[in-house]
Scaffold this motif. Structure first.
Motif, PDB file in Angstrom:
ATOM      1  N   HIS A 254       0.854  -1.184   0.000  1.00 23.74           N
ATOM      2  CA  HIS A 254       0.000   0.000   0.000  1.00 23.74           C
ATOM      3  C   HIS A 254       0.892   1.236   0.000  1.00 23.74           C
ATOM      4  CE1 HIS A 254       0.411   0.438   4.478  1.00 23.74           C
ATOM      5  NE2 HIS A 254       0.388  -0.886   4.450  1.00 23.74           N
ATOM      6  N   ALA A 255       0.416   2.292  -0.642  1.00 23.16           N
ATOM      7  CA  ALA A 255       1.222   3.501  -0.822  1.00 23.16           C
ATOM      8  C   ALA A 255       0.345   4.718  -0.613  1.00 23.16           C
ATOM      9  CB  ALA A 255       1.844   3.524  -2.217  1.00 23.16           C
ATOM     10  N   MET A 256       0.995   5.857  -0.324  1.00 21.00           N
ATOM     11  CA  MET A 256       0.235   7.069  -0.045  1.00 21.00           C
ATOM     12  C   MET A 256       0.805   8.250  -0.815  1.00 21.00           C
ATOM     13  SD  MET A 256      -1.032   8.560   3.610  1.00 21.00           S
ATOM     14  CE  MET A 256      -2.075  10.023   3.706  1.00 21.00           C
ATOM     15  N   VAL A 257      -0.104   9.076  -1.343  1.00 19.26           N
ATOM     16  CA  VAL A 257       0.245  10.313  -2.035  1.00 19.26           C
ATOM     17  C   VAL A 257      -0.377  11.463  -1.249  1.00 19.26           C
ATOM     18  CG1 VAL A 257      -0.018  11.659  -4.150  1.00 19.26           C
ATOM     19  CG2 VAL A 257       0.380   9.186  -4.282  1.00 19.26           C
ATOM     20  N   PHE A 258       0.426  12.472  -0.967  1.00 21.16           N
ATOM     21  CA  PHE A 258      -0.006  13.550  -0.086  1.00 21.16           C
ATOM     22  C   PHE A 258      -0.539  14.752  -0.868  1.00 21.16           C
ATOM     23  CE2 PHE A 258       3.102  11.024   2.133  1.00 21.16           C
ATOM     24  CZ  PHE A 258       2.512  10.821   3.364  1.00 21.16           C
TER      25      PHE A 258
ATOM     26  N   ALA B  72      13.002   5.843  -9.193  1.00 23.39           N
ATOM     27  CA  ALA B  72      13.980   4.784  -8.946  1.00 23.39           C
ATOM     28  C   ALA B  72      14.336   4.685  -7.468  1.00 23.39           C
ATOM     29  CB  ALA B  72      15.233   5.045  -9.784  1.00 23.39           C
ATOM     30  N   HIS B  73      14.433   5.844  -6.799  1.00 22.88           N
ATOM     31  CA  HIS B  73      14.779   5.821  -5.374  1.00 22.88           C
ATOM     32  C   HIS B  73      13.700   5.123  -4.543  1.00 22.88           C
ATOM     33  CE1 HIS B  73      16.472   7.187  -1.564  1.00 22.88           C
ATOM     34  NE2 HIS B  73      15.245   7.516  -1.211  1.00 22.88           N
ATOM     35  N   ALA B  74      12.434   5.405  -4.863  1.00 25.62           N
ATOM     36  CA  ALA B  74      11.347   4.757  -4.129  1.00 25.62           C
ATOM     37  C   ALA B  74      11.386   3.249  -4.317  1.00 25.62           C
ATOM     38  CB  ALA B  74      10.004   5.314  -4.599  1.00 25.62           C
ATOM     39  N   LEU B  75      11.691   2.809  -5.518  1.00 26.85           N
ATOM     40  CA  LEU B  75      11.784   1.371  -5.785  1.00 26.85           C
ATOM     41  C   LEU B  75      12.984   0.754  -5.066  1.00 26.85           C
ATOM     42  CD1 LEU B  75      10.885   1.480  -9.559  1.00 26.85           C
ATOM     43  CD2 LEU B  75       9.583   0.299  -7.787  1.00 26.85           C
ATOM     44  N   ALA B  76      14.093   1.471  -5.048  1.00 26.73           N
ATOM     45  CA  ALA B  76      15.268   0.960  -4.344  1.00 26.73           C
ATOM     46  C   ALA B  76      14.984   0.818  -2.851  1.00 26.73           C
ATOM     47  CB  ALA B  76      16.458   1.885  -4.575  1.00 26.73           C
TER      48      ALA B  76
ATOM     49  N   ALA C  95       4.479   2.634  -9.300  1.00 23.65           N
ATOM     50  CA  ALA C  95       5.628   1.778  -9.605  1.00 23.65           C
ATOM     51  C   ALA C  95       5.870   0.729  -8.519  1.00 23.65           C
ATOM     52  CB  ALA C  95       6.882   2.633  -9.789  1.00 23.65           C
ATOM     53  N   LEU C  96       5.394   0.991  -7.321  1.00 26.41           N
ATOM     54  CA  LEU C  96       5.550   0.049  -6.210  1.00 26.41           C
ATOM     55  C   LEU C  96       4.552  -1.103  -6.274  1.00 26.41           C
ATOM     56  CD1 LEU C  96       6.057   2.660  -3.346  1.00 26.41           C
ATOM     57  CD2 LEU C  96       7.827   1.312  -4.499  1.00 26.41           C
ATOM     58  N   ARG C  97       3.640  -1.051  -7.245  1.00 28.51           N
ATOM     59  CA  ARG C  97       2.617  -2.083  -7.437  1.00 28.51           C
ATOM     60  C   ARG C  97       1.724  -2.239  -6.209  1.00 28.51           C
ATOM     61  NH1 ARG C  97       4.695  -1.135 -11.704  1.00 28.51           N
ATOM     62  NH2 ARG C  97       5.375  -2.666 -13.272  1.00 28.51           N
ATOM     63  N   PRO C  98       1.123  -1.166  -5.721  1.00 29.10           N
ATOM     64  CA  PRO C  98       0.289  -1.279  -4.518  1.00 29.10           C
ATOM     65  C   PRO C  98      -1.060  -1.910  -4.827  1.00 29.10           C
ATOM     66  CG  PRO C  98       0.138   0.936  -5.394  1.00 29.10           C
ATOM     67  CD  PRO C  98       1.156   0.219  -6.236  1.00 29.10           C
ATOM     68  N   GLU C  99      -1.586  -2.622  -3.859  1.00 28.58           N
ATOM     69  CA  GLU C  99      -2.975  -3.076  -3.948  1.00 28.58           C
ATOM     70  C   GLU C  99      -3.913  -1.945  -3.560  1.00 28.58           C
ATOM     71  OE1 GLU C  99      -4.317  -6.769  -2.249  1.00 28.58           O
ATOM     72  OE2 GLU C  99      -2.244  -7.435  -2.062  1.00 28.58           O
ATOM     73  N   LEU C 100      -3.487  -1.150  -2.599  1.00 28.51           N
ATOM     74  CA  LEU C 100      -4.306  -0.055  -2.086  1.00 28.51           C
ATOM     75  C   LEU C 100      -3.507   1.238  -2.139  1.00 28.51           C
ATOM     76  CD1 LEU C 100      -6.798   1.109  -0.654  1.00 28.51           C
ATOM     77  CD2 LEU C 100      -5.886   0.237   1.503  1.00 28.51           C
ATOM     78  N   LEU C 101      -4.103   2.251  -2.744  1.00 29.15           N
ATOM     79  CA  LEU C 101      -3.463   3.547  -2.880  1.00 29.15           C
ATOM     80  C   LEU C 101      -4.254   4.574  -2.079  1.00 29.15           C
ATOM     81  CD1 LEU C 101      -1.324   5.351  -4.252  1.00 29.15           C
ATOM     82  CD2 LEU C 101      -2.854   5.527  -6.219  1.00 29.15           C
ATOM     83  N   PHE C 102      -3.589   5.218  -1.126  1.00 25.39           N
ATOM     84  CA  PHE C 102      -4.188   6.290  -0.334  1.00 25.39           C
ATOM     85  C   PHE C 102      -3.811   7.627  -0.969  1.00 25.39           C
ATOM     86  CE2 PHE C 102      -3.325   2.923   2.835  1.00 25.39           C
ATOM     87  CZ  PHE C 102      -4.592   2.747   3.372  1.00 25.39           C
TER      88      PHE C 102
END
Length: 246
Positions: free
Chosen positions: A85-89, A104-108, A156-163
């Protein structure tokens, strides 16, 4: 399609939150199943952002529990859940790096291997219309482009749930329309979205379901069509009528 190890549904069980000597959220309970777009709606100060942060794990409840479908399993399971799961502010957090390097940094940081990281980064740039901006400093993008980058980075993180916390509140109508169109496509592709907004028009356009908050209390939990056609609470009726709530 979600597999047997899906982290959904997300169950919020009598969760409350206190800070600064005040109770900011009352004990609220709801479930976020797989699929669709849930809008957390309400006036400013209702507790929308706080609810998202508690669900995402950025804050711990004062009381109650936030549980994922595969909660048993200790620290290993907790780490795996966090990657899904990931969040966008409201105001995107941009690193002092290029557009490409932000993704790329988030994936790393999530542990994605080098070859896969490069492929996902290129996919995200193309998918969200940012390929021509790849080498530019992320902080020099327009507000709408920064928000697209933030969503691309999360995607890019392939989340199931996006906030998403008020993702278009600082954008002009054209940029808002782009973001809304992106979200509609992401939901159609199977990503579950939970998004806060105080914009009634946006909620009507996007929501499959509405959680309506007022003064930290979950007042209504209903299918969007039912909520807008006939809200059950006086607070929701007043909000839909454009009255000021405090």
């Amino acid at each position: 399609m979600l597999d047997a190890t899906s982290i959904l549904p997300l169950t919020v069980d009598a969760v409350s939150f206190s800070g600064g000597g005040k109770q900011l959220l009352q004990p609220n309970s709801f479930v976020i199943p797989a699929g669709g777009l849930t809008v957390v709606l309400g006036p400013n100060g209702a507790g929308k952002s706080l609810t998202l942060r508690l669900c995402h794990g950025l804050l711990n409840p004062s009381r109650g529990a936030v549980r994922w479908a595969d909660a048993p399993g200790g620290q290993h399971a907790a780490r795996r859940q966090a990657k899904r799961h990931a969040m966008v502010f409201q105001k995107p957090i941009m690193l002092r790096r290029s557009v490409e390097a932000n993704i790329a940094h988030a994936l790393a940081a999530s542990g994605t291997a080098g070859t896969e990281r490069k492929a996902r980064t290129q996919q995200a740039l193309a998918r969200f219309g940012l390929a021509e901006r790849a080498a530019q400093p992320a902080r020099l993008l327009s507000g709408g482009e920064q928000q697209r980058l933030a969503i691309a980075r999360a995607w890019a993180l392939r989340p199931e749930l996006l906030f998403l916390d008020e993702p278009t509140s600082q954008l002009d109508p054209a940029a808002t329309r782009q973001i809304e169109e992106l979200l509609t496509v992401l939901v159609a592709e199977g990503i579950t979205v939970m998004m806060s907004t105080h914009d009634l028009g946006q909620a009507r356009r996007l929501a499959d379901r509405v959680l309506f908050l007022h003064r930290g209390r979950l007042v209504e939990d209903a299918a969007a069509a039912s909520f807008f056609a006939g809200p059950q609470s006086a607070e929701a009726r007043a909000f839909l009528a454009g009255e000021l709530l405090w």
